[in-house]
Design an enzyme around this catalytic site. Sequence first.
Site, mmCIF file in Angstrom:
data_model
loop_
_atom_site.group_PDB
_atom_site.id
_atom_site.type_symbol
_atom_site.label_atom_id
_atom_site.label_comp_id
_atom_site.label_asym_id
_atom_site.label_seq_id
_atom_site.Cartn_x
_atom_site.Cartn_y
_atom_site.Cartn_z
ATOM 1 N N LYS A 284 0.814 -1.212 0.000
ATOM 2 C CA LYS A 284 0.000 0.000 0.000
ATOM 3 C C LYS A 284 0.850 1.266 0.000
ATOM 4 O O LYS A 284 0.487 2.268 -0.627
ATOM 5 C CB LYS A 284 -0.948 -0.025 1.205
ATOM 6 C CG LYS A 284 -2.066 -1.052 1.116
ATOM 7 C CD LYS A 284 -2.981 -0.953 2.319
ATOM 8 C CE LYS A 284 -4.193 -1.895 2.161
ATOM 9 N NZ LYS A 284 -3.819 -3.298 2.155
ATOM 10 N N GLU B 46 -8.716 0.224 -6.314
ATOM 11 C CA GLU B 46 -9.791 0.525 -5.383
ATOM 12 C C GLU B 46 -9.747 1.998 -4.981
ATOM 13 O O GLU B 46 -8.680 2.560 -4.716
ATOM 14 C CB GLU B 46 -9.698 -0.377 -4.156
ATOM 15 C CG GLU B 46 -9.725 -1.861 -4.509
ATOM 16 C CD GLU B 46 -9.995 -2.752 -3.312
ATOM 17 O OE1 GLU B 46 -10.163 -2.212 -2.200
ATOM 18 O OE2 GLU B 46 -10.050 -3.973 -3.498
ATOM 19 N N ARG C 197 -4.400 -9.137 -8.890
ATOM 20 C CA ARG C 197 -4.913 -10.508 -9.037
ATOM 21 C C ARG C 197 -6.371 -10.446 -9.470
ATOM 22 O O ARG C 197 -6.962 -9.373 -9.544
ATOM 23 C CB ARG C 197 -4.820 -11.251 -7.699
ATOM 24 C CG ARG C 197 -5.507 -10.492 -6.560
ATOM 25 C CD ARG C 197 -5.577 -11.280 -5.268
ATOM 26 N NE ARG C 197 -6.021 -10.477 -4.140
ATOM 27 C CZ ARG C 197 -7.264 -10.141 -3.861
ATOM 28 N NH1 ARG C 197 -8.239 -10.538 -4.679
ATOM 29 N NH2 ARG C 197 -7.579 -9.412 -2.807
ATOM 30 N N ARG D 284 -50.441 -51.294 -6.652
ATOM 31 C CA ARG D 284 -49.517 -51.211 -7.776
ATOM 32 C C ARG D 284 -48.480 -50.121 -7.540
ATOM 33 O O ARG D 284 -47.285 -50.307 -7.799
ATOM 34 C CB ARG D 284 -50.265 -50.934 -9.078
ATOM 35 C CG ARG D 284 -49.329 -50.934 -10.295
ATOM 36 C CD ARG D 284 -50.013 -50.437 -11.553
ATOM 37 N NE ARG D 284 -50.424 -49.063 -11.448
ATOM 38 C CZ ARG D 284 -49.608 -48.009 -11.603
ATOM 39 N NH1 ARG D 284 -48.322 -48.205 -11.847
ATOM 40 N NH2 ARG D 284 -50.054 -46.780 -11.503
ATOM 41 N N ASP D 285 -48.922 -48.975 -7.044
ATOM 42 C CA ASP D 285 -47.975 -47.890 -6.785
ATOM 43 C C ASP D 285 -46.947 -48.289 -5.733
ATOM 44 O O ASP D 285 -45.764 -47.939 -5.833
ATOM 45 C CB ASP D 285 -48.724 -46.640 -6.310
ATOM 46 C CG ASP D 285 -49.297 -45.850 -7.485
ATOM 47 O OD1 ASP D 285 -48.760 -45.995 -8.592
ATOM 48 O OD2 ASP D 285 -50.257 -45.098 -7.286
ATOM 49 N N ALA D 286 -47.398 -49.004 -4.722
ATOM 50 C CA ALA D 286 -46.474 -49.409 -3.662
ATOM 51 C C ALA D 286 -45.392 -50.330 -4.208
ATOM 52 O O ALA D 286 -44.245 -50.291 -3.772
ATOM 53 C CB ALA D 286 -47.237 -50.106 -2.545
#
Length: 625
Positions: free
Chosen positions: A125, A284, A301, A542-544
């Site tokens: 800086k 900045e 960077r 049937r679903d089961a």
Amino acid sequence: MNNQVQIRKFKKVLVANRGEIAIRVFRALNELGITTVSIYSKEDRYALFRSKADESYPLNPEKGPIDAYLDIDNIIKIALAANVDAIHPGYGFLSENPDFVDACERNGIVFIGPSSQIMNAMGDKISSKKMAIDAQVPIIPGVDYAIKDIDTATKIATEVGFPIMLKASNGGGGRGMRIVNAIEDLEKEFNEAKNESKKAFGDDKIFIEKYLRAPKHIEVQILGDNYGNVVHLYDRDCSVQRRHQKVVEYAPAFSIPDATRQIIFDSAIRLSKAVGYRNAGTLEFLVDADNHPYFIEMNPRIQVEHTVSEEITNIDLVQSQILVAEGYPLDSDEINIKSQDDVHCDGYSIQTRVTTEDPANNFMPDTGEITVYRSGSGKGIRLDGGNAYTGAVISPYYDSLLVKAISHDRTFAGAVRKSIRTLQEMRIRGVKTNIPFLINVLHHPIFVAGKCYTTFIEETPELFQLTQSQDRATKIIEFIGDRIVNSQKGQKPHYENRVLPKLDQTKPVYGARDEFLKLGAEGFMQKILKEDKLYVTDTTMRDAQQSLMATRMRSKDLCGAAYATNAYMQNAFSVEAWGGATYDTAYRFLKESPWKRLELLRKRMPNTLIQMLLRASNAVGYSNY
């Protein structure tokens, strides 16, 4: 194109980083047809970023979670063994370490970034302030040399006037920074800043500058090649900060006057050219209440918030970094930026950083396993993730960033709405996140007007009035798990010996099958046609078998419910008890006969019509039976 251009095409590049930025660089390299190499600490051995690279190598397991990524000698050793052409440092870790740049150059490896000379000049800086003065770039009143003792600090602080800012010369991320409002606080803050700088950056050089109250934090993204060409990719407003750490960023910085913005653009280009900057970097500035800009530092960077600059300019910064490092000038066909006029600002973009921090508990980082992760997406939304997926374990060793959600829209208000919507869609369970806090920021009228300043969060307590997700689904699952496991005192229940509700089997049942046998097929059909009645088929069995429980529902389970089904379905039309997948699952997985099941169901449901699901064509495709 410059006659002195020298191109070195990369075949393989190592990324000396982890998490989100590693994945971001891997994707850029992949699109350029370059083989990717990752490195990982022992704590990251199951991390997501490893799976995104073509090759992956472990770092020294004897090193700590941070030190492993700072081990220059070991990283260079891995790079040489893997025969890489270049190293991309990402951000953080070794990205601003000139010794790492020199180590790459000594070993014939290209460092994707500026030279060590530029990094020494602009990464410090104090040095960057001297160069800014020489380039006639405005800086904050203060001193441009390191202060060693409290007596000197007291003299300078008195001359500059309180409040002042103490800053570590090599600082970043808010570390080594202290605001001092009165002379009686100076000695304590000065010593703490020196100690923190020594621990974080390896030296205790501190300088002093005038502290601006409630300024806006504005950044300029620049891109330079190896031949002296530099352009800016407009500005970003990074004023929404907490303890000098950015929380929400957007581009462009539309709320400051165009004249001020132009001063910032011109200053950024002038200073970058003065130092011979190459590759991507960020300058900045702070802008005070009177719209006066002051240069504060340069980051040599790529930055976390580079995404919003990419969205408004449609320029891939990471790919540009790689191409510049290969030797391509900005005006080449590969990068295609002939001049500043080729860089256009289109619309508005907002980035929110979703982290595993608890805003209700002073932003304490949370750890644990992510049990649910569903992202929000859709038009105008970009997600840059690194650690967020179902099953990911969030450790305490690294940055708490899960995913960056970036919106883009023709208007700032539209970008705000998109950001809110995607955050509201997200479902992250198992760890606490800052999503409710981010939504509050995005809703706040000061943010919507683009008038945030660096102390906005600290001075706006209503941002912390958080609406937590009810998380009903997880609560239900946890309740069921608790009942199944803990109510049995650790013993697995034996469902085969379950106690079923009592059913009076002496009570006569008259069902649809009885009516069918009585009237015959023709008579039963005519009866149905004439009746103004809704006929119901129950498909549970049937679903089961085929859908809900897949291969886990056995004949024993279905037939165990058959007596009750026969009784309770006597007013129904039928029970659908089998379909094509019944045979597939019964034979292949359950190792039982579906024919015997049907025989037993018929015996236990004598009054019920049993129906099969039959399709004219089957798009599912089962094995031959």
